[in-house]
Scaffold this active site. Structure first.
Site, PDB file in Angstrom:
ATOM      1  N   SER A 106     -64.283 -39.628 -10.629  1.00  0.00           N
ATOM      2  CA  SER A 106     -65.377 -39.593  -9.206  1.00  0.00           C
ATOM      3  C   SER A 106     -66.204 -39.078  -9.388  1.00  0.00           C
ATOM      4  O   SER A 106     -66.219 -38.232  -9.732  1.00  0.00           O
ATOM      5  CB  SER A 106     -64.188 -38.860  -8.304  1.00  0.00           C
ATOM      6  N   HIS A 110     -76.927 -37.328  -5.380  1.00  0.00           N
ATOM      7  CA  HIS A 110     -77.292 -37.699  -4.316  1.00  0.00           C
ATOM      8  C   HIS A 110     -79.059 -36.775  -5.409  1.00  0.00           C
ATOM      9  O   HIS A 110     -79.161 -36.157  -6.187  1.00  0.00           O
ATOM     10  CB  HIS A 110     -77.447 -35.887  -3.718  1.00  0.00           C
ATOM     11  N   HIS A 120     -71.998 -43.873  -4.603  1.00  0.00           N
ATOM     12  CA  HIS A 120     -70.379 -43.447  -5.106  1.00  0.00           C
ATOM     13  C   HIS A 120     -69.497 -44.235  -5.993  1.00  0.00           C
ATOM     14  O   HIS A 120     -69.988 -45.415  -5.353  1.00  0.00           O
ATOM     15  CB  HIS A 120     -69.841 -42.328  -3.647  1.00  0.00           C
ATOM     16  N   THR A 123     -62.229 -44.255  -9.780  1.00  0.00           N
ATOM     17  CA  THR A 123     -61.800 -45.738 -10.470  1.00  0.00           C
ATOM     18  C   THR A 123     -60.410 -44.494 -10.624  1.00  0.00           C
ATOM     19  O   THR A 123     -60.960 -43.143 -11.783  1.00  0.00           O
ATOM     20  CB  THR A 123     -61.395 -46.838 -11.827  1.00  0.00           C
ATOM     21  N   ARG A 124     -59.151 -45.136 -10.771  1.00  0.00           N
ATOM     22  CA  ARG A 124     -57.949 -43.632 -10.854  1.00  0.00           C
ATOM     23  C   ARG A 124     -56.884 -44.802 -10.913  1.00  0.00           C
ATOM     24  O   ARG A 124     -56.984 -45.960 -10.730  1.00  0.00           O
ATOM     25  CB  ARG A 124     -58.053 -43.016  -8.994  1.00  0.00           C
ATOM     26  N   HIS A 154     -74.589 -55.146  -5.231  1.00  0.00           N
ATOM     27  CA  HIS A 154     -73.348 -56.362  -5.690  1.00  0.00           C
ATOM     28  C   HIS A 154     -73.559 -57.182  -5.909  1.00  0.00           C
ATOM     29  O   HIS A 154     -71.977 -57.528  -6.919  1.00  0.00           O
ATOM     30  CB  HIS A 154     -73.801 -56.829  -3.599  1.00  0.00           C
ATOM     31  N   HIS A 184     -67.204 -42.854  14.733  1.00  0.00           N
ATOM     32  CA  HIS A 184     -67.734 -41.845  15.736  1.00  0.00           C
ATOM     33  C   HIS A 184     -68.749 -42.171  15.645  1.00  0.00           C
ATOM     34  O   HIS A 184     -69.640 -41.907  16.868  1.00  0.00           O
ATOM     35  CB  HIS A 184     -67.139 -39.852  15.590  1.00  0.00           C
ATOM     36  N   ASN A 269     -58.474 -28.176  -7.316  1.00  0.00           N
ATOM     37  CA  ASN A 269     -60.005 -26.811  -6.787  1.00  0.00           C
ATOM     38  C   ASN A 269     -60.564 -27.655  -5.952  1.00  0.00           C
ATOM     39  O   ASN A 269     -61.217 -28.716  -5.572  1.00  0.00           O
ATOM     40  CB  ASN A 269     -60.547 -27.164  -8.580  1.00  0.00           C
TER      41      ASN A 269
END
Length: 284
Positions: A106, A110, A120, A123-124, A154, A184, A269
Site C-alpha cells: 500500500s 503527498h 495512491h 495491490t493485495r 490513465h 458528503h 499497527n
C-alpha cells in the site's frame, strides 16, 4: 495454495523494494539545498493473531513531503466486525471458519510541490478457507490538475489492463470513479485511475499476472509526473490550494476507505494503517 500465497507475498515485497529505491533516486536527482529524503523503515506487528510487515515512511524530502510504502503479510482469525463485513460481501464459509491470510503493498505519496500530484496505489491478495481473491489499483490525486498528466496516468493504467482483458480498463476505471467518490462532498477525491476487488476468475495464475502488471505500471505512470511537476515554481496561493485539497483525502480515508477500516478492525499497527493521511491539511 501455500506456495501461491508465498509467491504473492514475495512479489509484493519485491515491488515495495523497487518503489522505495526509485523514490530515493528521485530525491537524489531533485537537487537543492535540502538533503535528499530517505525512508525510515519500521517493522510492524499485529495486536491480534500473527504476521506483520514493513512500514516505510519518508518525511520532509526534496520531492515528497510525506510518502509511505507499506508491505504486509498477516494471518489469523477475523474479529467479529471484520467477519460480519466479509459475510456481507458474500465470502463463502466465513461465518463457520473465520481464518484468513492477506498480503499486499500500500502506497500513498503527498508532495512538496502543489503542482505535483498526490497518488495512491495498492495491490493485495486475500485468502480464506472458502475463497481467495486479488484487489488493488492506483489513482491520481492532483491538487492542481493538468489534463495531460491525467491522460498519461490513465493511458499507462490501460496499458496494464488491455493485454489481460480489453474490458478491464473501462470496468475498473468506472469502479475507481465510484469507489473514490466522497458522498458528503458530492465529488471525487481526485481524477481516478483503476480499482478492482474480489478478482477471482478461477485461474490463480491469470489473476496474479494481472495484479503484477498493475503494480509494475505504477512507476511509469507516476514517476515522470512527479519529477516534471516538482521542478515548477509555486506560490503561497498554490500551497493553500494544496492544503485544502488534502482535506478531501483525509476525509475519504477516515470515513470511507475499506482498507483503513479492515486494518484497524483486524488489529494491525494503527500508524501503518493511517500512514495514508497527509502531514498537513486545511479546511475552510
Amino acid at each position: 495454495m501455500d506456495d501461491q500465497r508465498q509467491r504473492a507475498a514475495t512479489w509484493f515485497h519485491e515491488l515495495r523494494d523497487r518503489i522505495v529505491a526509485a523514490f530515493e533516486a528521485l530525491e537524489d536527482r531533485a537537487g537543492g539545498d535540502a538533503a535528499p529524503g530517505r525512508f525510515e523503515v519500521t517493522p510492524t506487528t499485529r495486536a491480534n493473531d500473527g504476521g506483520g510487515g514493513i512500514m516505510s515512511v519518508m518525511r520532509g524530502g526534496r520531492v515528497f513531503e510525506k510518502v509511505g510504502v507499506n508491505w504486509s503479510e498477516v494471518h489469523g482469525t477475523l474479529q467479529p466486525a471484520a467477519q460480519k463485513a466479509m459475510a456481507a460481501r458474500g465470502v463463502p464459509g466465513i461465518e463457520a471458519d473465520p481464518r484468513f491470510w492477506a498480503s499486499g503493498i500500500s502506497l500513498v505519496a503527498h508532495m512538496q510541490n502543489p503542482h505535483a500530484p498526490a497518488v495512491h496505489m495498492n495491490t493485495r491478495m486475500f485468502w480464506t478457507p472458502g475463497a481467495w481473491w486479488f484487489g488493488g489499483g492506483a489513482d491520481l490525486n492532483p491538487c492542481i490538475e493538468y489534463p495531460e498528466d491525467t491522460e498519461h496516468f490513465h493511458r499507462t493504467m490501460q496499458s496494464a489492463c488491455d493485454p489481460h482483458d480489453e474490458g478491464y480498463y473501462d470496468r475498473f476505471k468506472a469502479w475507481a470513479d465510484e469507489y473514490f467518490f466522497i458522498p458528503h462532498r458530492g465529488r471525487a477525491r481526485g481524477v481516478g485511475g483503476i480499482f478492482f476487488d474480489d478478482l477471482n476468475n478461477g485461474d490463480w495464475e491469470r489473476d496474479f499476472a494481472f495484479t503484477r502488471d498493475v503494480g509494475s505500471a505504477f512507476l511509469p505512470a507516476f514517476l515522470p509526473l512527479a519529477e516534471a511537476r516538482s521542478r515548477q515554481t509555486f506560490s503561497e496561493e498554490d500551497r493553500d490550494t494544496q492544503l485544502i485539497h488534502r482535506g478531501l483525502y483525509a476525509e475519504y480515508n477516515l470515513v470511507y476507505d475499506r482498507g483503513t477500516k479492515f486494518g484497524l478492525e483486524t488489529g494491525h499497527n494503527p500508524d501503518a494503517v493511517l500512514m495514508s493521511l497527509p502531514p498537513l491539511a486545511k479546511w475552510v
